[in-house]
Design an enzyme around this catalytic site. Structure first.
Site, PDB file in Angstrom:
ATOM      1  N   ALA A 107      78.933   4.641  51.639  1.00 36.77           N
ATOM      2  CA  ALA A 107      78.653   3.996  50.355  1.00 36.77           C
ATOM      3  C   ALA A 107      77.365   4.582  49.805  1.00 36.77           C
ATOM      4  O   ALA A 107      76.415   4.801  50.558  1.00 36.77           O
ATOM      5  CB  ALA A 107      78.514   2.489  50.521  1.00 36.77           C
ATOM      6  N   GLU A 108      77.356   4.815  48.475  1.00 36.81           N
ATOM      7  CA  GLU A 108      76.200   5.539  47.927  1.00 36.81           C
ATOM      8  C   GLU A 108      74.927   4.713  47.877  1.00 36.81           C
ATOM      9  O   GLU A 108      73.864   5.229  47.554  1.00 36.81           O
ATOM     10  CB  GLU A 108      76.518   6.150  46.555  1.00 36.81           C
ATOM     11  CG  GLU A 108      76.824   5.159  45.472  1.00 36.81           C
ATOM     12  CD  GLU A 108      78.290   5.186  45.078  1.00 36.81           C
ATOM     13  OE1 GLU A 108      78.563   5.189  43.876  1.00 36.81           O
ATOM     14  OE2 GLU A 108      79.150   5.192  45.973  1.00 36.81           O
ATOM     15  N   ASN A 109      75.018   3.411  48.223  1.00 34.78           N
ATOM     16  CA  ASN A 109      73.778   2.637  48.356  1.00 34.78           C
ATOM     17  C   ASN A 109      73.115   2.876  49.709  1.00 34.78           C
ATOM     18  O   ASN A 109      72.035   2.368  49.958  1.00 34.78           O
ATOM     19  CB  ASN A 109      74.031   1.146  48.119  1.00 34.78           C
ATOM     20  CG  ASN A 109      75.082   0.573  49.051  1.00 34.78           C
ATOM     21  OD1 ASN A 109      76.094   1.213  49.309  1.00 34.78           O
ATOM     22  ND2 ASN A 109      74.864  -0.616  49.561  1.00 34.78           N
TER      23      ASN A 109
END
Length: 217
Positions: free
Chosen positions: A49-51
């Site tokens: 996930a890009e977070n």
């Protein structure tokens, strides 16, 4: 009118079949976030996930959520042993370097050339294009999960996008509640029908022209 949970899970389950052992896979918000719930036990994948999470697992059961652990949409996730955490700069470093085998995204429209239009919703305030532009350009394979038609019954698989395009010619596979399409140099190829769906229904609901894969002939 939103899609029911059963249909959303049917699409996510079909998408899970595209994933192979050992892959690094990024999941977008919406239907793509359901994909980990449908992976067979013998397939081990690193969901990114890009977070800043690598190694997400299935959705935690009610009461077992960790308030500090969420996906890019802010929903609770669980992690598998060996998962790692990092800042979003490193997450995008992975994406831009081409380290993702697959990105699975939602979309508002996809054209027969594979143009992705998924960032601007007419009449709604949106924060911006976000990670979709980077993911769709850099992932080795781009899979779109979406309903076949919008709430007005209009086809979301179109000849050309009427909404602003996120990235041109990037989509490889479209999976909807009606069908699975592959995007080839020659245009859209209908690979399979979803359970209980007829070819006539797909023809009627699809604006873009398509050819049939050899399985239909």
């Amino acid at each position: 009118m939103g899609m029911g949970g059963n249909i959303r899970n049917l699409i996510a389950k079909r998408a899970a079949k595209e994933i192979e052992n050992g892959m690094v896979v990024n999941l977008g918000i919406g239907i793509p976030s359901l994909v980990p719930n449908h992976l067979p036990d013998n397939i081990h994948v690193f969901f990114q996930a890009e977070n800043g999470v690598l190694g997400m697992a299935s959705t935690p059961r009610s009461g077992e959520e960790d308030a500090n652990l969420c996906n890019a949409a802010g929903f609770p996730v669980s992690v598998q042993p060996g998962a790692s955490y990092f800042d979003s700069a490193l997450a995008f470093g992975m994406i831009r370097k081409g380290k993702l085998d697959i990105t699975i995204l939602g979309s508002l429209q996809v054209s027969e050339q594979g143009d992705l239009a998924n960032w601007i919703v007419p009449g709604k305030r949106v924060p911006g294009m976000g990670g979709a532009m980077e993911l769709s350009q850099k992932a080795k394979k781009v899979i779109v999960l979406m309903s076949h038609t919008d709430k007005n019954g209009q086809s979301k698989v179109v000849k050309s996008c009427s909404l602003p395009v996120t990235t041109p010619k990037c989509v490889d596979i479209i999976i909807t509640d009606l069908a699975v399409f592959e995007i080839t140099d020659a245009g859209l190829l209908l690979r399979e029908l979803m359970p209980g769906v007829s070819l006539e229904q797909v023809k009627e609901k699809t604006e873009a022209p398509f050819t049939l894969s050899p399985a239909f002939l």
